[in-house]
Design a protein around this motif. Structure first.
Motif, short mmCIF file in Angstrom:
data_model
loop_
_atom_site.label_atom_id
_atom_site.label_comp_id
_atom_site.label_asym_id
_atom_site.label_seq_id
_atom_site.Cartn_x
_atom_site.Cartn_y
_atom_site.Cartn_z
N SER A 77 15.04 25.45 96.91
CA SER A 77 14.50 26.19 98.10
C SER A 77 14.99 27.62 97.80
N ARG A 78 14.34 28.65 98.49
CA ARG A 78 14.40 29.87 98.42
C ARG A 78 15.85 30.19 99.27
N GLY A 79 16.12 29.65 100.36
CA GLY A 79 17.29 29.81 101.12
C GLY A 79 18.25 28.98 100.76
N ASP A 80 19.43 29.20 101.46
CA ASP A 80 20.67 28.36 101.51
C ASP A 80 20.33 27.06 102.39
N VAL A 81 20.21 25.64 101.64
CA VAL A 81 19.77 24.81 102.64
C VAL A 81 20.60 24.43 103.82
N ARG A 82 21.87 25.01 103.53
CA ARG A 82 22.93 24.81 104.63
C ARG A 82 22.71 25.47 105.88
N ALA A 83 21.91 26.66 105.68
CA ALA A 83 21.52 27.40 106.92
C ALA A 83 19.91 27.59 107.27
N ASP A 84 19.26 27.26 106.00
CA ASP A 84 17.94 27.73 106.28
C ASP A 84 17.21 26.36 106.76
N LEU A 85 16.46 26.60 107.88
CA LEU A 85 15.86 25.48 108.52
C LEU A 85 14.47 24.99 107.84
N ALA A 86 13.83 25.95 107.31
CA ALA A 86 12.86 25.86 106.21
C ALA A 86 13.13 24.83 105.15
N ALA A 87 14.42 25.33 104.62
CA ALA A 87 14.74 24.32 103.67
C ALA A 87 15.08 22.86 103.91
N GLN A 88 15.59 22.86 104.90
CA GLN A 88 15.96 21.63 105.46
C GLN A 88 14.73 20.84 105.87
N ARG A 89 13.98 21.17 106.38
CA ARG A 89 12.45 20.72 106.62
C ARG A 89 11.76 20.26 105.14
N GLN A 90 12.05 20.98 104.53
CA GLN A 90 11.34 20.57 103.00
C GLN A 90 12.27 19.27 102.43
N ASP A 109 20.16 12.47 102.93
CA ASP A 109 19.64 13.81 102.47
C ASP A 109 20.86 14.66 103.29
N TYR A 110 20.73 15.95 102.94
CA TYR A 110 21.69 16.88 103.70
C TYR A 110 21.42 16.99 105.06
N PRO A 111 20.19 17.10 105.70
CA PRO A 111 19.93 17.29 107.20
C PRO A 111 20.30 16.31 107.85
N ARG A 112 20.33 15.30 107.54
CA ARG A 112 21.25 13.98 108.50
C ARG A 112 22.41 13.81 108.14
N THR A 113 22.96 14.09 106.94
CA THR A 113 24.35 13.82 106.63
C THR A 113 25.26 14.82 106.60
N LEU A 115 26.38 16.21 104.24
CA LEU A 115 27.54 15.87 103.10
C LEU A 115 27.46 17.24 102.01
N PRO A 116 28.51 17.67 102.06
CA PRO A 116 28.47 18.97 100.87
C PRO A 116 28.30 18.84 99.64
N GLU A 117 28.36 17.41 99.13
CA GLU A 117 28.21 16.92 98.06
C GLU A 117 26.51 17.09 97.42
N LEU A 118 25.79 16.95 98.35
CA LEU A 118 24.38 16.96 98.18
C LEU A 118 23.61 18.24 98.05
N VAL A 119 24.64 19.16 98.20
CA VAL A 119 23.87 20.60 97.98
C VAL A 119 24.82 21.10 96.68
N SER A 120 23.96 22.10 96.02
CA SER A 120 24.37 22.79 95.08
C SER A 120 25.33 23.68 95.28
N LEU A 127 19.83 17.46 97.15
CA LEU A 127 19.37 16.14 96.53
C LEU A 127 19.14 15.21 97.88
N VAL A 128 17.88 14.66 97.27
CA VAL A 128 17.64 13.27 98.28
C VAL A 128 17.85 12.23 97.44
N LEU A 129 18.83 11.21 98.05
CA LEU A 129 18.98 10.05 97.29
C LEU A 129 18.21 8.77 98.02
N ALA A 130 17.66 7.89 97.08
CA ALA A 130 16.72 6.90 97.76
C ALA A 130 16.81 5.63 96.79
#
Length: 474
Positions: A77-90, A109-113, A115-120, A127-130
């Motif tokens: 994503s272009r922004g920080d997924v921890r704060a960017d809602l667009a990145a979380q929606r992606q 995935d990060y938006p639901r959990t 978990l900091p380990e899911l973010v670079s 990461l999305v783990l399935a």
């Protein structure tokens, strides 16, 4: 036994050739597909009796679901997924697409959990783990979902990696055969000075390979085999087939050059070189069969394949090749220029000159000393194997252009930890004993020296609780 084989080859050569032709066609038709049937799995490198495999089986038995996340989607994503809602929606969009695919079981995935380990480390990758019911479901899901996503999503994980390993192994095997056969034909032509004689070693090697493929397919129905057996069978089949046929053909030519007729030459050849082939095939098969003591599937699969191809190469060399020689007779030197035929005839005559003769004489004068020195050299060469450490195959064995490998390298480089490598604990307790299981989870995450956090215990049924430890990075 050797005498019976010789008499059979001489008296029933046409019948042997007819039966051999039928066997070859059947083996090619039913054994050839084994290359695509045998697969490589992560469990190939695991002892079925080990605790981790017992845990996986317990979870799968209790839940009917796979216990690991075999699919990893790397979302940029272009922004920080921890704060960017667009990145979380992606990231959530990727989960939604995967969850709509057949065989889907669960995803994190990060938006639901959160978990900091899911973010670079820089926050621009997540990461999305399935988990899917089968590896085929995972790979098919990737094929369906990929066109609906932009270039900002890449797929990896064990399911994708091992699917690529199987495809790469099969394609590399086909490419190796395409290059190997012409080169071996040229080498055989240089050795035997004739096109007909040069094709016989390849005939023996090819027959031994397809026959072994048929046997591997039969064994696979009883005990699952790994695709690593196929690579070994191909290499050893060509090597042993050529080696054994060289023994037989060289001796057969010597007998013909000495004045023997075709039948007498065959009889004498099998009584001498044939005995060497027989003992060699039994020795090689016995040595490789020792790998059957290992519980790891990739090892015992190679033991099965190696033993079978050694016996197949020996059988073809002692049964089919002599029958072919009887049918050819003196025409074994056909399709060769006269100059090469004269050279082959000179080579076939016994001589007490030359380097090979002097080497043989030197060995026979000091057999004990030669055996001692040879054994010492072999032991010295084998010493490094005492420190050998076997590493399981994963995405890192794939070419650099592989997407699965690129994802694995990104996880190693840009993430604090590979979040897909969770540690699972199985606790045996009833559904109403959640408090005691939670205490176990707390102790597991708080053990000194560990870097893992335990998620909430999950009751999966049949008296089984699952505690998932998420590794924590630094």
């Amino acid at each position: 036994m050797i005498a019976r084989l010789a008499n059979l080859a001489v008296r029933r050569s046409r019948r042997i050739l007819l039966i051999s032709g039928v066997v070859f066609l059947v083996a090619a038709a039913f054994g050839g597909p084994v290359v695509s049937i045998l697969k490589s799995e992560n469990s190939d490198f695991q002892d079925p009796a080990s605790q981790n495999q017992q845990v996986l089986r317990a979870i799968e038995h209790a839940t009917g679901q796979t216990a690991t996340y075999g699919l990893v989607a790397l979302v940029s994503s272009r922004g920080d997924v921890r704060a960017d809602l667009a990145a979380q929606r992606q990231s959530a969009h990727v989960v939604a697409l995967l969850s709509a695919q057949p065989g889907f079981q669960r995803a994190i995935d990060y938006p639901r959990t959160h978990l900091p380990e899911l973010v670079s480390r820089d926050g621009r990758q997540t990461l999305v783990l399935a988990a899917f019911a089968t590896r085929a479901d995972s790979t098919h899901a990737v094929e369906r979902v990929r066109p609906q996503l932009g270039g900002g999503v890449r797929f990896g994980g064990n399911d994708v990696a091992f699917d690529e390993i199987n495809k790469t192994t099969s394609s590399d095997l086909e490419r190796a055969e395409m290059f190997a056969f012409p080169i071996l034909l040229l080498l055989s032509f240089w050795v035997f000075r004739g096109l007909v004689a040069a094709t016989l070693p390849l005939l023996v090697g090819g027959f031994a390979i397809v026959l072994t493929f048929l046997l591997l397919r039969l064994v696979d129905h009883v005990a699952g085999l790994s695709i690593f057996a196929v690579n070994l069978v191909t290499g050893m089949g060509l090597g042993l087939g050529i080696d054994y046929s060289l023994f037989v053909l060289a001796r057969y030519r010597e007998e013909l050059a000495g004045g023997a007729d075709v039948r007498a030459a065959i009889l004498r050849t099998l009584q001498t070189a044939g005995r060497t082939v027989l003992y060699s095939s039994l020795t090689v098969a016995g040595a490789l069969a020792s790998m059957l003591v290992f519980p790891l599937r990739f090892l015992y699969s190679m033991g099965v394949g190696g033993a079978l191809v050694a016996l197949s190469a020996g059988a073809v060399s002692l049964l089919v090749l002599p029958a072919v020689l009887v049918a050819l007779g003196p025409r074994i030197d056909a399709l060769a220029p006269a100059r090469l035929q004269r050279s082959a005839a000179r080579t076939a005559r016994s001589s007490e000159q030359g380097g090979w003769y002097r080497l043989a004489r030197a060995v026979m004068r000091r057999p004990g000393l030669v055996a001692l020195v040879t054994a010492a050299v072999l032991l010295a060469v084998a010493l490094p194997s005492l420190r050998m450490a076997l590493a399981p195959a994963d995405a890192h064995v794939l070419p650099a252009s592989s997407e699965a490998r690129q994802v694995a390298e990104t996880l190693t480089r840009d993430f604090s930890v590979d979040a897909s490598q969770t540690v699972t604990i199985v606790a045996r307790a009833q559904a109403n004993e959640a408090r005691s299981v939670a205490a176990v989870a707390a102790r597991a995450s708080g053990i000194a020296g560990t870097q893992a956090s335990a998620g909430p215990p999950r009751y999966v049924g049949r008296g089984v609780w699952e505690i998932e430890l998420q590794p924590q990075g630094t």
